[in-house]
Design a protein around this motif. Structure first.
Motif, PDB file in Angstrom:
ATOM      1  N   TYR A  31     -35.608 -38.451  19.852  1.00 38.82           N
ATOM      2  CA  TYR A  31     -35.469 -38.530  18.149  1.00 38.82           C
ATOM      3  C   TYR A  31     -33.908 -37.457  18.547  1.00 38.82           C
ATOM      4  N   VAL A  32     -33.019 -37.911  17.508  1.00 37.18           N
ATOM      5  CA  VAL A  32     -31.807 -37.556  17.455  1.00 37.18           C
ATOM      6  C   VAL A  32     -31.812 -36.754  16.472  1.00 37.18           C
ATOM      7  N   SER A  33     -31.246 -35.288  16.798  1.00 34.42           N
ATOM      8  CA  SER A  33     -31.585 -34.230  15.302  1.00 34.42           C
ATOM      9  C   SER A  33     -30.135 -33.149  15.155  1.00 34.42           C
ATOM     10  N   TRP A  34     -30.139 -32.774  13.653  1.00 40.24           N
ATOM     11  CA  TRP A  34     -28.078 -32.472  14.100  1.00 40.24           C
ATOM     12  C   TRP A  34     -28.627 -31.032  13.071  1.00 40.24           C
ATOM     13  N   ASP A  35     -27.275 -30.474  13.230  1.00 37.92           N
ATOM     14  CA  ASP A  35     -27.126 -28.741  12.316  1.00 37.92           C
ATOM     15  C   ASP A  35     -25.811 -29.201  11.493  1.00 37.92           C
ATOM     16  N   ASN A  36     -26.573 -29.214  10.359  1.00 46.39           N
ATOM     17  CA  ASN A  36     -25.700 -29.384   9.423  1.00 46.39           C
ATOM     18  C   ASN A  36     -25.210 -27.582   8.717  1.00 46.39           C
ATOM     19  N   TYR A  37     -23.911 -27.954   8.653  1.00 43.73           N
ATOM     20  CA  TYR A  37     -23.023 -26.549   8.761  1.00 43.73           C
ATOM     21  C   TYR A  37     -21.806 -26.608   7.711  1.00 43.73           C
ATOM     22  N   PRO A  38     -22.318 -26.753   6.228  1.00 38.60           N
ATOM     23  CA  PRO A  38     -21.091 -27.706   5.273  1.00 38.60           C
ATOM     24  C   PRO A  38     -20.057 -26.277   5.057  1.00 38.60           C
ATOM     25  N   SER A  39     -19.042 -26.424   4.607  1.00 42.99           N
ATOM     26  CA  SER A  39     -18.363 -25.159   3.439  1.00 42.99           C
ATOM     27  C   SER A  39     -18.535 -25.413   2.564  1.00 42.99           C
ATOM     28  N   GLN A  88     -25.316 -17.800   3.230  1.00 43.52           N
ATOM     29  CA  GLN A  88     -24.451 -17.521   4.451  1.00 43.52           C
ATOM     30  C   GLN A  88     -24.346 -18.050   5.463  1.00 43.52           C
ATOM     31  N   GLN A  89     -23.126 -18.276   6.048  1.00 43.23           N
ATOM     32  CA  GLN A  89     -22.933 -18.560   7.094  1.00 43.23           C
ATOM     33  C   GLN A  89     -22.029 -17.203   8.098  1.00 43.23           C
ATOM     34  N   ASN A  90     -21.905 -17.051   9.177  1.00 46.31           N
ATOM     35  CA  ASN A  90     -20.570 -16.241   9.503  1.00 46.31           C
ATOM     36  C   ASN A  90     -19.268 -16.049  10.255  1.00 46.31           C
ATOM     37  N   TRP A  91     -19.377 -18.182  10.613  1.00 48.95           N
ATOM     38  CA  TRP A  91     -18.080 -18.363  11.102  1.00 48.95           C
ATOM     39  C   TRP A  91     -17.422 -18.960  10.610  1.00 48.95           C
ATOM     40  N   GLN A  92     -17.331 -19.264   9.168  1.00 44.78           N
ATOM     41  CA  GLN A  92     -16.151 -19.367   8.389  1.00 44.78           C
ATOM     42  C   GLN A  92     -15.555 -18.232   8.235  1.00 44.78           C
ATOM     43  N   PRO A  93     -13.944 -18.742   7.739  1.00 45.96           N
ATOM     44  CA  PRO A  93     -13.120 -17.713   7.327  1.00 45.96           C
ATOM     45  C   PRO A  93     -13.642 -16.877   6.000  1.00 45.96           C
ATOM     46  N   TYR A  94     -14.596 -17.883   5.684  1.00 45.11           N
ATOM     47  CA  TYR A  94     -14.912 -17.581   4.184  1.00 45.11           C
ATOM     48  C   TYR A  94     -16.180 -17.188   3.697  1.00 45.11           C
ATOM     49  N   ASN A  95     -17.248 -16.626   4.194  1.00 45.98           N
ATOM     50  CA  ASN A  95     -18.694 -16.815   4.123  1.00 45.98           C
ATOM     51  C   ASN A  95     -19.100 -16.708   2.481  1.00 45.98           C
ATOM     52  N   THR A  96     -19.024 -18.223   1.642  1.00 41.45           N
ATOM     53  CA  THR A  96     -19.759 -18.258   0.496  1.00 41.45           C
ATOM     54  C   THR A  96     -21.219 -18.134   0.527  1.00 41.45           C
ATOM     55  N   LEU A  97     -21.280 -17.594  -0.596  1.00 37.70           N
ATOM     56  CA  LEU A  97     -23.098 -17.796  -0.292  1.00 37.70           C
ATOM     57  C   LEU A  97     -23.419 -19.347  -1.111  1.00 37.70           C
ATOM     58  N   LYS A  98     -25.068 -19.472  -0.891  1.00 36.31           N
ATOM     59  CA  LYS A  98     -24.931 -21.178  -1.464  1.00 36.31           C
ATOM     60  C   LYS A  98     -25.704 -20.614  -2.363  1.00 36.31           C
ATOM     61  N   ARG A  99     -25.389 -21.200  -4.448  1.00 38.21           N
ATOM     62  CA  ARG A  99     -25.481 -21.312  -5.009  1.00 38.21           C
ATOM     63  C   ARG A  99     -26.625 -21.570  -5.281  1.00 38.21           C
ATOM     64  N   PRO A 100     -27.140 -20.708  -5.922  1.00 37.07           N
ATOM     65  CA  PRO A 100     -29.291 -20.927  -7.043  1.00 37.07           C
ATOM     66  C   PRO A 100     -29.597 -22.407  -6.722  1.00 37.07           C
ATOM     67  N   GLY A 101     -30.059 -23.267  -6.340  1.00 33.33           N
ATOM     68  CA  GLY A 101     -30.595 -23.764  -6.092  1.00 33.33           C
ATOM     69  C   GLY A 101     -29.652 -25.613  -4.845  1.00 33.33           C
ATOM     70  N   VAL A 102     -28.745 -24.694  -4.434  1.00 31.37           N
ATOM     71  CA  VAL A 102     -28.175 -25.574  -3.197  1.00 31.37           C
ATOM     72  C   VAL A 102     -28.212 -25.824  -2.206  1.00 31.37           C
ATOM     73  N   MET A 103     -29.601 -25.179  -1.687  1.00 29.63           N
ATOM     74  CA  MET A 103     -30.099 -24.414  -0.637  1.00 29.63           C
ATOM     75  C   MET A 103     -31.263 -25.953  -0.383  1.00 29.63           C
ATOM     76  N   ARG A 104     -32.159 -26.045  -2.101  1.00 28.93           N
ATOM     77  CA  ARG A 104     -33.292 -27.292  -1.869  1.00 28.93           C
ATOM     78  C   ARG A 104     -32.210 -27.592  -2.175  1.00 28.93           C
ATOM     79  N   LEU A 105     -30.862 -28.363  -2.973  1.00 35.35           N
ATOM     80  CA  LEU A 105     -30.459 -29.530  -3.078  1.00 35.35           C
ATOM     81  C   LEU A 105     -30.142 -30.745  -1.587  1.00 35.35           C
ATOM     82  N   TRP A 106     -29.522 -29.380  -1.022  1.00 41.76           N
ATOM     83  CA  TRP A 106     -28.704 -30.190   0.610  1.00 41.76           C
ATOM     84  C   TRP A 106     -30.047 -29.953   1.180  1.00 41.76           C
ATOM     85  N   SER A 107     -31.024 -29.728   1.438  1.00 43.07           N
ATOM     86  CA  SER A 107     -32.462 -29.955   2.217  1.00 43.07           C
ATOM     87  C   SER A 107     -32.694 -31.824   1.821  1.00 43.07           C
TER      88      SER A 107
END
Ligand code: GLA
Ligand code: ZN
Length: 682
Positions: free
Chosen positions: A275-283, A316-335
C-alpha cells in the motif's frame, strides 16, 4: 495474496504509552463516540518495547492490543524504528548519522540513524520480527507500517563504502564511472574505487549555492548519491519487511510518504510497498490544486490503485512558522479531497494531544481539554458518522485519466543542482503550474514516473524534463508517432541520465520531435520580464502574457509558431511552438509564463483530443470521479468559502452521504462536499 482492507479507515496515530493506563478505557470510549475504527501504533515506542539490548517489554502493548481487539478497532502496526532507544545510540554510536558537514550526530532527534548501519539494520529487523511473531494472530492487525517518514541522509565512512559498491554495480569499471561523471573536468579523475568520496559540504556539495538550495561541483556525482540514498532507504525498509513476512506473509505493508519530498525517489521506494500511504500537511496558503497534485502523485506511486491518507492534522500544526487553524469545514473538505483522488482512509496525527515536547501544541483528535465538545470534536464526529455510511464499493473504485504528467525525482535533483541557467528553476513549481491548468478545468490527471507506460494516454506533459534517458526519449517519440500529444518546456531534453549534455543542439533529446533548435537560453533576474504574444494565423492562443525566469532563443525546424516573445533582442522569435510528428503533435513552451497562457494552451489541447471536464461547475469547485464495477462516484468539492450552484447531468444519481436520490440543480454551501453515485455500464 495479501489480505484486503475491507472498510474505510478512520482514526489516527495512537500513543498510549504517553499516558497512564487509566486513560486507555477513556480513549476507547471517545473513539467509539467518533466512530473511529483504526489506530496506528506504536510509532515511536522502541524505547518502551526494548528498554535494554536483551530485554523486551511487550506487556503494555499486549494490553492495548487486547483492548483494541475487544472493541473491534483495527490496528495499523508500526515498527517503532524511526527513533532508536538511547542505550542503542550509546552502545553503538556508529549507528548515529554523519551529516553533510561531516559531524557525527548525537542522540536526541528522530530518524537519527545511519540508514546503512549494520547495527541499526540488525536491531530494527529484530524488533520487527519480535512484533510480527507476537501479534501475528490478532485479527484486527490489518496493515504494517514500517518506521516513519524516512529521509535522513548519511555521509559516514560506512555509507561511503556502500556507495562505492553501489557504483561498481551500476558502472562496472572505474573507466565507465570516469566517463559517466566527466571527471576530466578539474582533474577529478578517479584511479581507484577508493577515490570515490560522497558529495557533501566538505567535499563537492556547495551549501546554499542557490538561495536555500545546495549546488554541486559535479552534478552527476550528487545525483548518483541521491539515487544511492534512495536505494539505501529501500533496502533498509526491505530488511524489516523480510522479517515481518516470515510471520505475516498475507498482511500488507506500507510506510508513510510525504508527497513531493525531495530526498527520496518515492517511485523507487514504492515498488516494494503493498500500500502506498502519505502524510498531508498543507499550509493555509497552499492552493487546493497543490494538495490535489500531491494526492495524484501518491496515486501514481501506487500505480493508479487506491492509496491511504496516513496522517493529516484535525486542526493546526506546530512546526510551521504560523500555525493557523483549519477554518470550519476545511478538515472535512480536505478529507474528502483525499478520498476523491483515491484515498481509502482518513487518518490523523494524532489521537490524543501530547502534554510535553515539541508537538504539545499540534492539534489532535482529543485536545488538551480532554473531551470532544469542541468545534473540531463536532466536525470529527460528523465526519466519522458520514464515513461509516460510505458505500464499501468505493474501496475498489479507481480514478481514470487520459492526461499524464510526468514526475521524475532524478530529473528534479539534476535540474536543481544545475549551475545555471537560473537559481529560480523550481521543478515542483513548474510541474504544479501545468497540473493546475488541467485541475482548473476538472480534467483528471495521472502523475506518472519516467518508467510508466504511456500507451493509453491522449496527452503527456513533461514540464522541465531536463534530464532524460535515451529509452524515455524513445518512448515519448513513439507515443507521439502513434498519435499522442506531448507538451514540454524550457530546460528539457538537455542532458542524459548522468547529466551529460546531449550534443547536436538543444534540446538534444527532443529537437526533431519538437521541430525546433534552441540556440541560446536567457535567464531573467526577478525584475526583468518579457511577454508572450499570440502569433497570427493560429487559433490556440489569443492574447499577450507576462513571462520571465527563462526565455529560450529558438529557431523553428518545421514547427509552427503559436506565439513569439514581445521584447528584447529576440522579440518576434518563437516562444510557444507546435510540431506535427507522426500521427501526433509536440508542443514547446520556451518560458515561464503567467497562469492564463497555460490555461489557454492546455484548454485548446484538451479540446483537440476531446477531453471534457468531469462536470461543468463554477470556479473554485473541484470535481473528480472514481469508477467501481457498475458505478461511478463523483466528488464535488466546493473550495470556496461561499455557496455555489451547478446542475447534475441527466440520469439517476444517489447522494452517497445521505443515501437519497438526487437530481437537477444543486446548491452547495461554502466548503461543502457532495458525493453522488451513478450506475454505469461496464
Ligand atoms: C509527521 C510525523 C508525525 C508527526 C506529524 C506532525 O507527519 O509522521 O509523527 O510528527 O508530522 O505534524
Ligand atoms: Zn552512514
Amino acid at each position: 495474496m495479501k489480505k484486503e482492507i475491507t472498510e474505510f479507515l478512520y482514526g489516527g496515530d495512537y500513543n498510549p504509552d504517553q499516558w497512564p493506563e487509566d486513560v486507555w478505557e477513556n480513549d476507547i470510549a471517545l473513539m467509539k463516540e467518533l466512530n473511529v475504527n483504526t489506530v496506528t501504533l506504536p510509532v515511536f515506542s522502541w524505547a518502551n518495547l526494548q528498554p535494554a539490548e536483551d530485554q523486551f517489554n511487550f506487556g503494555w502493548l499486549d494490553k492495548v492490543m487486547d483492548l483494541l481487539l475487544a472493541n473491534q478497532i483495527n490496528v495499523i502496526m508500526a515498527t517503532p524504528t524511526a527513533a532508536q532507544p538511547a542505550w542503542m545510540s550509546r552502545k553503538y554510536p556508529e549507528m548515529l548519522p554523519v551529516d553533510a558537514q561531516g559531524r557525527r550526530h548525537k542522540h536526541g532527534a528522530r530518524t537519527n540513524f545511519c540508514v546503512n548501519s549494520p547495527d541499526y539494520r540488525r536491531f530494527s529487523g529484530q524488533i520487527a520480527a519480535k512484533m510480527a511473531e507476537r501479534y501475528q494472530s490478532y485479527p484486527n492487525l490489518i496493515l504494517w507500517h514500517i518506521s516513519n517518514e524516512y529521509g535522513t541522509y548519511c555521509y559516514c565512512d560506512h555509507c561511503a563504502q556502500k556507495f562505492r559498491e553501489w557504483l561498481q554495480k551500476r558502472y562496472g569499471s572505474i573507466e565507465n564511472l570516469n566517463h559517466a561523471w566527466y571527471t576530466n573536468f578539474w582533474g577529478h579523475t578517479l584511479y581507484d574505487w577508493e577515490d570515490v568520496v560522497p558529495p557533501s559540504h566538505i567535499s563537492s556539495l556547495i551549501p546554499n549555492a542557490f538561495g536555500n538550495r545546495d549546488g554541486a561541483t559535479n552534478q552527476s556525482v550528487a545525483v548518483d548519491y541521491n539515487r544511492f540514498m534512495s536505494d539505501s532507504f529501500l533496502s533498509c525498509m526491505e530488511n524489516e519487511m523480510a522479517q515481518i513476512r516470515k510471520f505475516t506473509p498475507d498482511i500488507p505493508i506500507t510506510t508513510n510518504l510525504m508527497g513531493t519530498f525531495k530526498p527520496i525517489d518515492y517511485f523507487r521506494l514504492s515498488e516494494a510497498l503493498d500500500y502506498v500511504s502519505w502524510d498531508n500537511y498543507p499550509s493555509i496558503h497552499d492552493p487546493a490544486s497543490l494538495i490535489a497534485f500531491k494526492h495524484d502523485l501518491t496515486r501514481g506511486l501506487a500505480k493508479g490503485k487506491p492509496f491511504l491518507l496516513m496522517e493529516q492534522t484535525p486542526n493546526q500544526q506546530n512546526w510551521q512558522p504560523y500555525n493557523t487553524l483549519k477554518r470550519p469545514g476545511v478538515m472535512r473538505l480536505w478529507s474528502y479531497q483525499a478520498v476523491a483522488h483515491g484515498a481509502n482512509s482518513v487518518l490523523f496525527f494524532q489521537w490524543r494531544q501530547s502534554l510535553g515536547a515539541c508537538e504539545k501544541y499540534h492539534a489532535a483528535m482529543v485536545p488538551h481539554a480532554g473531551h470532544l465538545n469542541t468545534r473540531i470534536g463536532r466536525e470529527l464526529k460528523e465526519l466519522g458518522d458520514e464515513l461509516a455510511t460510505l458505500d464499501n464499493g468505493l474501496l475498489q473504485a479507481t480514478n481514470r485519466a487520459k492526461v499524464a504528467i510526468l514526475f521524475d525525482w532524478p530529473n528534479w535533483w539534476a535540474a536543481e543542482y544545475s549551475s545555471g541557467p537560473s537559481k529560480d528553476i523550481n521543478y515542483v513549481r513548474i510541474v504544479h503550474n501545468y497540473y493546475r491548468a488541467f485541475y482548473k478545468q476538472n480534467i483528471p490527471v495521472d502523475v506518472v514516473s519516467a518508467q510508466a507506460d504511456l500507451v493509453g494516454y491522449d496527452i503527456v506533459v513533461a514540464p522541465m524534463l531536463y534530464m532524460t534517458s535515451a529509452d524515455l526519449a524513445a518512448r515519448i517519440k513513439q507515443f507521439v508517432t502513434d498519435g499522442g500529444v506531448f507538451v514540454t518546456t524550457y530546460f528539457s531534453g538537455i542532458a542524459n541520465e548522468n547529466d551529460l549534455v546531449i550534443t547536436g543542439g538543444y534540446p538534444g533529446a527532443f529537437r526533431d520531435l519538437l521541430g525546433i533548435w534552441v540556440e541560446e537560453t536567457d535567464a531573467l533576474s526577478p525584475e526583468m520580464r518579457n511577454a508572450v504574444v499570440a502569433a497570427d494565423g493560429q487559433n490556440v492562443l489569443s492574447g499577450s502574457y507576462d513571462c520571465g525566469i527563462i526565455c529560450d532563443v529558438i529557431h523553428t525546424e518545421g514547427a509552427k509558431v503559436l506565439a513569439t516573445f514581445g521584447q528584447d533582442f529576440y522579440a518576434g522569435q518563437p516562444a510557444v511552438t507546435e510540431n506535427q510528428y507522426g500521427q501526433g503533435r509536440a508542443y514547446y513552451v520556451a518560458t515561464d509564463s503567467e497562469e492564463a497562457l497555460l490555461d489557454e494552451l492546455m484548454g485548446s489541447i484538451c479540446k483537440l483530443v476531446q477531453q471534457e471536464p468531469v462536470l461543468a461547475v463554477p470556479e473554485g469547485v473541484e470535481v473528480t470521479r472514481r469508477y467501481a464495477d457498475g458505478a461511478a462516484f463523483t466528488f464535488v468539492l466546493n473550495h470556496n468559502a461561499t455557496e455555489t450552484t451547478f446542475s447534475l447531468p441527466d440520469g439517476e444519481h444517489t447522494d452517497a452521504l445521505r443515501q437519497a436520490p438526487i437530481s437537477g440543480d444543486i446548491t452547495l454551501k461554502g466548503r461543502d462536499v457532495l458525493i453522488f453515485c451513478t450506475q454505469i455500464k461496464g
